[in-house]
Design a protein around this motif. Structure first.
Motif, PDB file in Angstrom:
ATOM      1  N   GLU A   1      -7.070  -3.329  -5.572  1.00 30.28           N
ATOM      2  CA  GLU A   1      -6.028  -4.437  -6.458  1.00 30.28           C
ATOM      3  C   GLU A   1      -5.391  -3.702  -7.463  1.00 30.28           C
ATOM      4  N   ALA A   2      -6.093  -2.747  -8.278  1.00 33.63           N
ATOM      5  CA  ALA A   2      -5.474  -1.928  -9.408  1.00 33.63           C
ATOM      6  C   ALA A   2      -4.509  -0.950  -8.833  1.00 33.63           C
ATOM      7  N   THR A   3      -4.580  -0.653  -7.551  1.00 33.57           N
ATOM      8  CA  THR A   3      -3.769   0.452  -7.227  1.00 33.57           C
ATOM      9  C   THR A   3      -2.683   0.145  -6.167  1.00 33.57           C
ATOM     10  N   ARG A   4      -2.174  -1.258  -6.354  1.00 34.84           N
ATOM     11  CA  ARG A   4      -1.211  -1.849  -5.346  1.00 34.84           C
ATOM     12  C   ARG A   4       0.031  -1.260  -5.540  1.00 34.84           C
ATOM     13  N   SER A   5       0.869  -1.161  -4.608  1.00 39.08           N
ATOM     14  CA  SER A   5       2.204  -0.788  -4.577  1.00 39.08           C
ATOM     15  C   SER A   5       3.393  -1.608  -4.395  1.00 39.08           C
ATOM     16  N   GLU A   6       4.526  -1.264  -4.652  1.00 37.11           N
ATOM     17  CA  GLU A   6       5.768  -2.091  -4.463  1.00 37.11           C
ATOM     18  C   GLU A   6       6.131  -2.462  -2.977  1.00 37.11           C
ATOM     19  N   ILE A   7       6.761  -3.343  -2.835  1.00 38.67           N
ATOM     20  CA  ILE A   7       7.254  -3.814  -1.547  1.00 38.67           C
ATOM     21  C   ILE A   7       9.074  -3.926  -1.635  1.00 38.67           C
TER      22      ILE A   7
ATOM     23  N   LEU B   1      -1.067  13.114   9.187  1.00 36.58           N
ATOM     24  CA  LEU B   1       0.008  13.084   8.102  1.00 36.58           C
ATOM     25  C   LEU B   1      -0.060  11.637   7.374  1.00 36.58           C
ATOM     26  N   ALA B   2      -0.381  11.307   6.192  1.00 34.46           N
ATOM     27  CA  ALA B   2      -0.369  10.053   5.752  1.00 34.46           C
ATOM     28  C   ALA B   2       0.937   9.869   4.803  1.00 34.46           C
ATOM     29  N   ILE B   3       1.893   9.150   5.131  1.00 31.01           N
ATOM     30  CA  ILE B   3       2.980   9.051   4.531  1.00 31.01           C
ATOM     31  C   ILE B   3       3.316   7.996   3.720  1.00 31.01           C
ATOM     32  N   ASP B   4       4.295   7.887   2.578  1.00 27.75           N
ATOM     33  CA  ASP B   4       4.586   6.910   1.887  1.00 27.75           C
ATOM     34  C   ASP B   4       5.862   6.358   2.500  1.00 27.75           C
ATOM     35  N   GLN B   5       5.827   5.064   3.061  1.00 27.84           N
ATOM     36  CA  GLN B   5       7.059   4.532   3.666  1.00 27.84           C
ATOM     37  C   GLN B   5       8.261   4.297   2.848  1.00 27.84           C
ATOM     38  N   LEU B   6       9.391   4.244   3.365  1.00 27.10           N
ATOM     39  CA  LEU B   6      10.677   4.197   2.511  1.00 27.10           C
ATOM     40  C   LEU B   6      10.583   3.065   1.831  1.00 27.10           C
ATOM     41  N   GLY B   7      11.008   3.467   0.265  1.00 24.69           N
ATOM     42  CA  GLY B   7      10.828   2.334  -0.820  1.00 24.69           C
ATOM     43  C   GLY B   7       9.402   2.379  -1.369  1.00 24.69           C
ATOM     44  N   VAL B   8       8.645   3.266  -1.359  1.00 20.12           N
ATOM     45  CA  VAL B   8       7.394   2.908  -1.590  1.00 20.12           C
ATOM     46  C   VAL B   8       6.916   4.446  -2.075  1.00 20.12           C
TER      47      VAL B   8
ATOM     48  N   TYR C   1       1.010  -1.021  -0.038  1.00 17.31           N
ATOM     49  CA  TYR C   1       0.075   0.019  -0.067  1.00 17.31           C
ATOM     50  C   TYR C   1       1.033   1.082   0.174  1.00 17.31           C
ATOM     51  N   ASP C   2       0.207   2.357  -0.259  1.00 14.75           N
ATOM     52  CA  ASP C   2       0.998   3.589  -0.111  1.00 14.75           C
ATOM     53  C   ASP C   2      -0.059   4.665   0.792  1.00 14.75           C
ATOM     54  N   HIS C   3       0.317   5.914   0.993  1.00  8.51           N
ATOM     55  CA  HIS C   3      -0.631   6.907   1.684  1.00  8.51           C
ATOM     56  C   HIS C   3      -1.977   6.782   1.474  1.00  8.51           C
ATOM     57  N   THR C   4      -2.420   6.417   0.225  1.00  8.89           N
ATOM     58  CA  THR C   4      -3.646   6.539  -0.204  1.00  8.89           C
ATOM     59  C   THR C   4      -4.661   5.504   0.552  1.00  8.89           C
ATOM     60  N   TYR C   5      -4.061   4.638   1.283  1.00 10.07           N
ATOM     61  CA  TYR C   5      -4.843   3.694   2.208  1.00 10.07           C
ATOM     62  C   TYR C   5      -5.600   4.163   3.304  1.00 10.07           C
ATOM     63  N   TRP C   6      -5.094   5.531   3.662  1.00  9.04           N
ATOM     64  CA  TRP C   6      -5.770   6.368   4.879  1.00  9.04           C
ATOM     65  C   TRP C   6      -6.802   6.923   4.243  1.00  9.04           C
ATOM     66  N   ASP C   7      -6.919   7.406   2.906  1.00  8.21           N
ATOM     67  CA  ASP C   7      -7.851   8.276   2.367  1.00  8.21           C
ATOM     68  C   ASP C   7      -8.319   7.887   0.999  1.00  8.21           C
ATOM     69  N   PHE C   8      -8.882   6.599   1.115  1.00  7.18           N
ATOM     70  CA  PHE C   8      -9.235   5.603  -0.187  1.00  7.18           C
ATOM     71  C   PHE C   8     -10.152   6.535  -1.081  1.00  7.18           C
TER      72      PHE C   8
END
Length: 350
Positions: free
Chosen positions: A243-249, A105-112, A77-84
């Motif tokens: 599913e269509a907006t999945r993120s890298e890990i 403050l919804a962040i994108d974690q390191l590497g995402v 996931y990325d920051h949009t999980y919190w504001d779908f």
């Protein structure tokens, strides 16, 4: 069962050691009360702040409160999980908390997402905790614009593990709320993920977001519906959009999971843990091999209290008819309202 025996039943692994400081932040405001922010961060103590953590800062209308919730998403996931997006805001934790008067403050974690993508092996749980610490420091120092006197971390899934580790390592936050997590990650759920894992470069949804030569960034297409949801209580359109907006890990995150297990005893601020009764990765009722009993608030507390100090004043809540992704079940509002009550109790607005 002892802490040691519980820990041995969990996921095996190793770790490294990392963490610390901050510099300045850039912010671009928009008319909706939200801003894009970028925080310089480091992978470890004493290292240069050569990484960037992206965040979406949202303030309630009319004022900047003294309490900030830093929201940390889970793996894939990325920051949009919190504001779908869409669905009339039904699945937005951010909007609920802003309406209650709290800043988020919804962040994108390191590497995402929009945050830095270092070598995947370096994007560990410990490095993630270090970069979140830099975000906390920036928030307290006024580098985000407003200055926040009280800061709490809110996590989901692997983001909850990062949150626990950060709070225990740096003792720099006032409260911790985690969802979709426990101290027993089911081996069967991990095994079910296995067939879905592939290099992020080979997934058209994530290929453009990762370093071209680093095969340590992976994606898990097709995993959401069977593993992250209690499908009888999920909107198929939400599952499809998710599913269509999945993120890298980055693989470093998964390789260092166990470092959070002993760390949580070091948390000395209030903790709320919330799980769906049907959470496959982290609750025995989900059938994924976890040892955590999520039948009720009380059984969840009994399963988890051994991992926390008395100063954590651990509170636990089980959401009925919900799986791992609490924000995206039809009854997401039950979780959102529980979170709001906890914040109002421990962090009343001034």
């Amino acid at each position: 069962m002892t802490v040691l025996s519980r820990a041995r039943a969990l996921v095996p692994a190793a770790a490294v050691l990392l963490s610390l400081p901050f510099t300045a932040v850039s912010a671009v405001s928009d008319p909706g009360g939200c801003s894009d922010v970028k925080v310089p961060a480091s992978l470890a103590p004493g290292l240069p702040k050569d990484q960037t953590i992206y965040g979406r800062l949202c303030l309630p209308p009319g004022h900047a409160p003294d309490v900030l919730q830093i929201l940390v998403h889970g793996a894939s996931y990325d920051h949009t999980y919190w504001d779908f997006p869409g669905f009339g805001g039904q699945y937005s934790y951010t909007r609920t908390q802003n309406s209650a008067g709290y800043a988020t403050l919804a962040i994108d974690q390191l590497g995402v997402g929009r945050s830095s993508h270092p070598l995947s092996a370096l994007a560990t749980q410990l490095a993630g905790a270090s970069t979140v610490h830099d975000v906390v420091t920036a928030a307290r120092g006024g580098a985000l614009g407003p200055s926040f006197d009280r800061v709490a971390l809110v996590g989901h899934s692997f983001g909850s593990l990062t949150v626990w580790l950060e709070a225990a390592t740096y003792a720099d936050v006032d409260g911790v709320l985690v969802s979709g997590a426990s101290h027993s990650l089911g081996a069967l759920a991990l095994a079910e993920l296995g067939p879905h894992i592939r290099p992020a470069q080979l997934d058209p949804v994530t290929a453009a977001h990762v370093p071209a030569a680093d095969l340590g960034y992976v994606s898990i297409p097709g995993a959401r519906a069977p593993i992250f949801y209690y499908l009888p209580n999920a909107d198929p359109a939400v599952v499809a959009q998710d599913e269509a907006t999945r993120s890298e890990i980055p693989v470093g995150v998964g390789a260092t999971i166990p470092v959070y297990i002993p760390a949580t005893v070091g948390i000395k601020v209030p903790v709320l843990e919330v799980n769906g009764v049907e959470d496959k990765p982290f609750c025995v009722q989900g059938g994924g091999g976890s040892l955590t009993d999520c039948r009720s608030d009380a059984t969840l507390h009994d399963s988890e209290a051994v991992f926390f100090s008395p100063e954590a004043h651990l509170e636990t809540t089980v959401i009925p008819d919900a799986g791992h992704d609490l924000n995206l079940q039809r009854n997401a509002r039950v979780f959102f309202d529980r979170a709001t009550r906890w914040f109002q109790n421990h962090f009343p607005l001034r």
